[in-house]
Design a protein around this motif. Structure first.
Motif, PDB file in Angstrom:
ATOM      1  N   ASN A  34       0.851  -1.182   0.000  1.00 23.41           N
ATOM      2  CA  ASN A  34       0.000   0.000   0.000  1.00 23.41           C
ATOM      3  C   ASN A  34       0.889   1.236   0.000  1.00 23.41           C
ATOM      4  OD1 ASN A  34      -1.803   2.129   0.613  1.00 23.41           O
ATOM      5  ND2 ASN A  34      -3.237   0.650   1.488  1.00 23.41           N
ATOM      6  N   ILE A  35       0.864   1.971  -1.096  1.00 23.34           N
ATOM      7  CA  ILE A  35       1.777   3.105  -1.265  1.00 23.34           C
ATOM      8  C   ILE A  35       1.460   4.244  -0.288  1.00 23.34           C
ATOM      9  CG2 ILE A  35       0.446   4.354  -3.044  1.00 23.34           C
ATOM     10  CD1 ILE A  35       4.171   3.697  -3.441  1.00 23.34           C
ATOM     11  N   PRO A  60      -6.868  -5.575 -18.019  1.00 22.21           N
ATOM     12  CA  PRO A  60      -7.771  -4.916 -17.060  1.00 22.21           C
ATOM     13  C   PRO A  60      -7.590  -5.532 -15.680  1.00 22.21           C
ATOM     14  CG  PRO A  60      -8.963  -5.630 -19.026  1.00 22.21           C
ATOM     15  CD  PRO A  60      -7.583  -6.210 -19.117  1.00 22.21           C
ATOM     16  N   SER A  61      -7.391  -4.690 -14.661  1.00 20.98           N
ATOM     17  CA  SER A  61      -7.049  -5.214 -13.338  1.00 20.98           C
ATOM     18  C   SER A  61      -8.065  -4.819 -12.280  1.00 20.98           C
ATOM     19  CB  SER A  61      -5.663  -4.684 -12.933  1.00 20.98           C
ATOM     20  OG  SER A  61      -5.399  -5.011 -11.579  1.00 20.98           O
ATOM     21  N   GLY A  62      -8.316  -5.744 -11.366  1.00 28.29           N
ATOM     22  CA  GLY A  62      -9.148  -5.458 -10.197  1.00 28.29           C
ATOM     23  C   GLY A  62      -8.303  -5.303  -8.943  1.00 28.29           C
ATOM     24  N   GLY A  63      -6.977  -5.365  -9.082  1.00 27.28           N
ATOM     25  CA  GLY A  63      -6.092  -5.280  -7.914  1.00 27.28           C
ATOM     26  C   GLY A  63      -5.397  -3.935  -7.832  1.00 27.28           C
ATOM     27  N   ASN A  64      -4.419  -3.807  -6.936  1.00 25.41           N
ATOM     28  CA  ASN A  64      -3.670  -2.551  -6.815  1.00 25.41           C
ATOM     29  C   ASN A  64      -2.396  -2.607  -7.666  1.00 25.41           C
ATOM     30  OD1 ASN A  64      -2.300  -4.364  -5.175  1.00 25.41           O
ATOM     31  ND2 ASN A  64      -1.787  -2.850  -3.605  1.00 25.41           N
ATOM     32  N   TYR A  65      -2.534  -3.146  -8.855  1.00 23.41           N
ATOM     33  CA  TYR A  65      -1.406  -3.348  -9.774  1.00 23.41           C
ATOM     34  C   TYR A  65      -1.978  -3.558 -11.176  1.00 23.41           C
ATOM     35  CZ  TYR A  65      -3.228  -7.890  -8.567  1.00 23.41           C
ATOM     36  OH  TYR A  65      -4.097  -8.912  -8.325  1.00 23.41           O
ATOM     37  N   ALA A  99     -10.712   3.638   2.397  1.00 23.20           N
ATOM     38  CA  ALA A  99     -11.456   4.349   1.342  1.00 23.20           C
ATOM     39  C   ALA A  99     -10.485   5.170   0.482  1.00 23.20           C
ATOM     40  CB  ALA A  99     -12.508   5.255   1.972  1.00 23.20           C
ATOM     41  N   LYS A 100      -9.536   5.825   1.143  1.00 22.92           N
ATOM     42  CA  LYS A 100      -8.537   6.621   0.397  1.00 22.92           C
ATOM     43  C   LYS A 100      -7.676   5.719  -0.482  1.00 22.92           C
ATOM     44  CE  LYS A 100      -7.690  10.716   3.168  1.00 22.92           C
ATOM     45  NZ  LYS A 100      -7.383  10.838   4.584  1.00 22.92           N
ATOM     46  N   SER A 101      -7.346   4.538   0.051  1.00 16.71           N
ATOM     47  CA  SER A 101      -6.497   3.594  -0.701  1.00 16.71           C
ATOM     48  C   SER A 101      -7.208   3.128  -1.969  1.00 16.71           C
ATOM     49  CB  SER A 101      -6.155   2.376   0.163  1.00 16.71           C
ATOM     50  OG  SER A 101      -5.517   2.789   1.349  1.00 16.71           O
ATOM     51  N   VAL A 102      -8.483   2.809  -1.839  1.00 14.56           N
ATOM     52  CA  VAL A 102      -9.231   2.335  -3.010  1.00 14.56           C
ATOM     53  C   VAL A 102      -9.342   3.458  -4.045  1.00 14.56           C
ATOM     54  CG1 VAL A 102     -11.467   1.484  -3.836  1.00 14.56           C
ATOM     55  CG2 VAL A 102     -10.534   0.612  -1.696  1.00 14.56           C
ATOM     56  N   GLU A 103      -9.602   4.666  -3.546  1.00 12.78           N
ATOM     57  CA  GLU A 103      -9.755   5.807  -4.451  1.00 12.78           C
ATOM     58  C   GLU A 103      -8.467   6.033  -5.259  1.00 12.78           C
ATOM     59  OE1 GLU A 103     -11.254   9.278  -2.291  1.00 12.78           O
ATOM     60  OE2 GLU A 103      -9.985  10.449  -3.653  1.00 12.78           O
ATOM     61  N   LEU A 104      -7.330   5.994  -4.547  1.00  9.64           N
ATOM     62  CA  LEU A 104      -6.045   6.208  -5.217  1.00  9.64           C
ATOM     63  C   LEU A 104      -5.775   5.101  -6.246  1.00  9.64           C
ATOM     64  CD1 LEU A 104      -3.248   7.853  -5.124  1.00  9.64           C
ATOM     65  CD2 LEU A 104      -2.435   5.881  -3.838  1.00  9.64           C
ATOM     66  N   VAL A 105      -6.044   3.866  -5.841  1.00  3.47           N
ATOM     67  CA  VAL A 105      -5.769   2.736  -6.734  1.00  3.47           C
ATOM     68  C   VAL A 105      -6.667   2.795  -7.965  1.00  3.47           C
ATOM     69  CG1 VAL A 105      -6.114   0.231  -6.950  1.00  3.47           C
ATOM     70  CG2 VAL A 105      -4.774   1.148  -5.056  1.00  3.47           C
ATOM     71  N   GLU A 106      -7.924   3.122  -7.759  1.00  2.98           N
ATOM     72  CA  GLU A 106      -8.839   3.168  -8.891  1.00  2.98           C
ATOM     73  C   GLU A 106      -8.404   4.236  -9.899  1.00  2.98           C
ATOM     74  OE1 GLU A 106     -12.885   3.603  -7.650  1.00  2.98           O
ATOM     75  OE2 GLU A 106     -13.577   2.453  -9.379  1.00  2.98           O
TER      76      GLU A 106
END
Ligand code: PLP
Length: 374
Positions: free
Chosen positions: A46-47, A305-310, A279-286
């Motif tokens: 998690n960055i 197409p990715s559903g992960g944080n990569y 919530a912030k992590s998901v927003e950034l990743v998306e």
């Protein structure tokens, strides 16, 4: 010969047959030559770090370094049960999901049994299975995506476990809830379906779910979750599984007695109480996932197409522009990404979503590496 059968006649203690044939897990690189502080986008960490509440709980745990933790992790057990609406006695905690996955293999496999997993599936399942003398069967993943029918084709009377990562690592692709239900419906009741939901929180497709709904009602489904990714607690090593009661009881019998630390348990409880950080992590990743997919695609690269944080990116095979050369080029510029040749994907690189500035730098570096004028 690494594994003579008559180990009793050997001139030294010899590991069990098969152990020395196991390829060790290869983590993402964390060092770049000549660069003091490279940006690490090679480990799906998690960055953003972690919740300040989790960090405070970790610091406070320094007062109790002399005592053993609660081996059953009862406070964390209650917190997870409440947060996800699950029965506490069906939960198992481990030294990262990695340990939980090992324990599952140990509980269900004996030599001659097999597991089925995707062709590009996460390396830890196979290591754990082989450590027990189990066989590993790899189901083809056409278009880098798990295929329910290909998995079911490999299941036989000696199959004990089917592992899926959803969303998958390193591909990033996912099965929707209906597909997972179809997979489950096609399995004999004697086979445990293990759904590794390490990255589930990052998948925003409304047709996706983490499998807990299915696991609540099925007698042969285990779902694993981790605090390493969405909660950013990878260094504390804490993960969990929701399993049928008989399975959680069996795992508990062989689990090392104090396998999760006080610091990890307390930080995990605090992390669950913080709604803001995930919530912030998901927003950034998306945002970063969309940006990288579009921008790297614009450079002519194929991005899955990715559903992960990569994201998984395919590089050309032209000499000078290959994945291995791209990985080295990025490292020279202070960015570490993950080569995935060991997953059977020699033309691809996996890039963890970074901060916006990292993602922009990544696109600029790829453009330079490929010689694309913009
Ligand atoms: C698919 C998958 N499962 C499990 C894990 C391990 O999680 P943990 O840190 O909880 O051991 C990882 C870590 O990279 C992963 O990618």
């Amino acid at each position: 010969m690494t594994n003579p059968t008559d180990r009793g006649a050997a001139d030294r203690p010899i590991p069990r047959p098969g152990i020395l044939d196991i390829t060790p897990y290869k983590p993402g690189k964390s060092k770049a030559e000549g660069i003091a502080h490279p940006i690490k986008l090679s480990g799906n960490e998690n960055i953003l770090g972690c919740s300040p509440m989790a960090q405070a709980a970790f610091v406070a745990a320094a007062d109790r370094l002399n005592v053993y933790p609660d081996g059953r992790a009862d406070a964390l057990r209650d917190a997870v049960a409440k947060h996800y609406d699950l029965e506490p006695e069906r939960l198992v905690f481990g030294d990262g999901t990695d340990e939980v996955l090992h324990l599952i293999n140990q509980v269900y496999l004996e030599p001659g049994d097999n597991i089925v997993q995707g062709q590009y599936g996460f390396g830890a399942y196979a290591i754990g299975a082989r450590a027990t003398g189990g066989e590993v069967r790899f189901a083809p993943e056409p278009n880098l995506r798990l295929d329910v029918d290909e998995i079911l084709k490999l299941v036989d009377g000696r199959t004990r476990l089917v592992f899926i990562t959803n969303p998958a690592n390193p591909t990033g692709t996912w099965l929707n809830a209906a597909e997972v239900e179809r997979l489950h419906a096609g399995l004999p009741p004697s086979v445990m379906l293990v759904i590794d939901a390490a990255y589930a929180e990052f998948c925003t497709d409304p047709a996706f779910d983490d499998g807990l709904k299915l696991a609540r009602k099925a007698a042969n489904v285990i779902v694993t979750h981790t605090f390493s990714k969405i909660h950013g607690l990878a260094s504390l090593r804490i993960g969990w599984a929701y399993a049928p009661l008989e399975a959680s009881d069996a795992i508990d019998r062989i689990r090392p007695p104090f396998n999760t630390s006080i610091a990890a348990q307390d930080a995990a409880i605090a992390a669950l109480a913080d709604e803001d950080f995930p919530a912030k992590s998901v927003e950034l990743v998306e945002r970063g996932r969309g940006f990288l997919t579009q921008q790297l695609g614009g450079l002519g690269l194929e991005v899955t197409p990715s559903g992960g944080n990569y994201v998984l990116v395919r590089l050309p095979t032209t000499p000078g522009k290959t994945a291995i050369e791209g990985e080295a080029f990025l490292a020279r510029h202070g960015y570490l990404v993950r080569g995935v040749a060991n997953y059977g994907l020699p033309e691809h690189l996996r890039i963890t979503i970074g901060l916006d500035e990292h993602n922009r730098a990544m696109v600029d570096l790829f453009a330079e590496f490929l010689g694309v004028a913009r």
